[in-house]
Design an enzyme around this catalytic site. Structure first.
Site, PDB file in Angstrom:
ATOM      1  N   GLU A   1      51.352  -9.211 -39.968  1.00  0.00           N
ATOM      2  CA  GLU A   1      50.054  -9.842 -39.716  1.00  0.00           C
ATOM      3  C   GLU A   1      49.565  -9.600 -38.276  1.00  0.00           C
ATOM      4  OE1 GLU A   1      52.625 -11.316 -41.202  1.00  0.00           O
ATOM      5  OE2 GLU A   1      53.300 -13.089 -40.155  1.00  0.00           O
TER       6      GLU A   1
ATOM      7  N   LYS B   1      63.861 -16.124 -44.145  1.00  0.00           N
ATOM      8  CA  LYS B   1      64.109 -14.856 -44.854  1.00  0.00           C
ATOM      9  C   LYS B   1      65.503 -14.811 -45.460  1.00  0.00           C
ATOM     10  CE  LYS B   1      60.148 -14.607 -43.332  1.00  0.00           C
ATOM     11  NZ  LYS B   1      59.142 -15.268 -44.201  1.00  0.00           N
TER      12      LYS B   1
ATOM     13  N   ASP C   1      56.914 -12.200 -48.954  1.00  0.00           N
ATOM     14  CA  ASP C   1      56.356 -11.692 -47.704  1.00  0.00           C
ATOM     15  C   ASP C   1      57.489 -11.192 -46.804  1.00  0.00           C
ATOM     16  OD1 ASP C   1      54.540 -13.037 -44.847  1.00  0.00           O
ATOM     17  OD2 ASP C   1      54.432 -11.072 -45.783  1.00  0.00           O
ATOM     18  N   ASN C   2      57.172 -10.311 -45.850  1.00  0.00           N
ATOM     19  CA  ASN C   2      58.087  -9.932 -44.764  1.00  0.00           C
ATOM     20  C   ASN C   2      59.356  -9.210 -45.198  1.00  0.00           C
ATOM     21  OD1 ASN C   2      57.209 -13.174 -43.951  1.00  0.00           O
ATOM     22  ND2 ASN C   2      56.480 -11.451 -42.704  1.00  0.00           N
TER      23      ASN C   2
ATOM     24  N   ASP D   1      57.744 -17.225 -48.533  1.00  0.00           N
ATOM     25  CA  ASP D   1      57.329 -16.946 -47.150  1.00  0.00           C
ATOM     26  C   ASP D   1      58.038 -17.886 -46.194  1.00  0.00           C
ATOM     27  OD1 ASP D   1      54.151 -16.880 -45.327  1.00  0.00           O
ATOM     28  OD2 ASP D   1      55.978 -15.680 -45.122  1.00  0.00           O
TER      29      ASP D   1
END
Ligand SMILES: Nc1ncnc2c1ncn2CCCCCNC(=O)c1cc(-c2ccc(F)cc2)cc(O)c1O
Ligand SMILES: [Mg+2]
Length: 214
Positions: free
Chosen positions: A199, A144, A169-170, A141
């Protein structure tokens, strides 16, 4: 001088959450992010998926990349069995300070070690500094564009074993396209995509689970 968003989040936790209650810390942060200020915690929708994967894996060794304020750290730590080794890495020293206080408010300070530094520097040190041989569960997380170089680093450092689970995540927003392409085209990983939303928003996002096959 003006406080930072993490500092305001910490104040909200100290004001609204019951000391020693991880669930009330999680709720206080989600409330703050929904009603006061958006912040880049994994959030409640993706957080529930994170919970289910952690529970399914029941890991003995855990690594989180990107502590931020400690929201996902608290989500993970509250589910771990006693004796589990949990390390979380955070680049920004101000965030380390806030995260340690939020984790302590949840009463989970003995369950996790918050380490300041960048993943690229710290991953190769895991064995010597923390006596880790392999990680059972890794939550990505952080930056990226570090997801891909860091999964390659895990392989090179021999930190994955047959069955190690990585959860990223993401992968849609902000996105990690090179990482997704790598794990989805590699014969060494079995992958599953969990669709969700960014989120506290209606924007599309999701988590990618990748199991290392050895
Ligand atoms: N130990 C280490 N090693 C390397 N980098 C490290 C680190 N420790 C920290 N960092 C540096 C991470 C900085 C934060 C990473 N997370 C993100 O950048 C992030 C951004 C969004 C976002 C989405 C839509 C928007 F409009 C705006 C923002 C959402 C998220 O869920 C995110 O996780
Ligand atoms: Mg994130």
């Amino acid at each position: 001088t003006r406080s930072t968003r993490p500092q305001r989040m910490l104040k909200a936790v100290q004001k609204n959450a019951t000391k020693g209650s991880p669930e009330s810390v999680i709720s206080a942060i989600d409330y703050f992010c929904k009603h006061s200020e958006w912040a880049m915690n994994v959030g409640d929708e993706k957080g529930s998926i994170l919970d289910s994967v952690v529970t399914e894996v029941n890991p003995s060794t855990v690594l989180e990349l990107g502590t931020y304020c400690g929201y996902s750290t608290v989500r993970i730590a509250r589910l771990l069995s006693p004796g589990t080794k949990f390390i979380t890495l955070e680049f920004n020293p101000a965030n380390v300070t806030v995260a340690r206080q939020i984790i302590a408010h949840a009463g989970l300070q003995d369950k996790v070690t918050v380490v300041e530094g960048s993943s690229g520097d710290l991953i190769p040190q895991m064995k010597e500094r923390f006596g880790i041989t392999t990680f059972d569960f890794i939550f990505l997380d952080h930056w990226k564009d570090r997801y891909l170089p860091d999964i390659k680093l895990f392989e090179e450092c021999g930190l994955l074993r047959k069955g190690s689970v990585l959860l990223a995540d993401n992968v849609i927003c902000p996105g990690a396209p090179e990482y997704l392409e790598y794990v989805r085209n590699s014969p060494r990983y079995e992958n599953r995509y969990y669709p969700a939303h960014l989120e506290y928003t209606k924007v599309e996002d999701g988590l990618e689970k990748s199991v290392f096959l050895g």
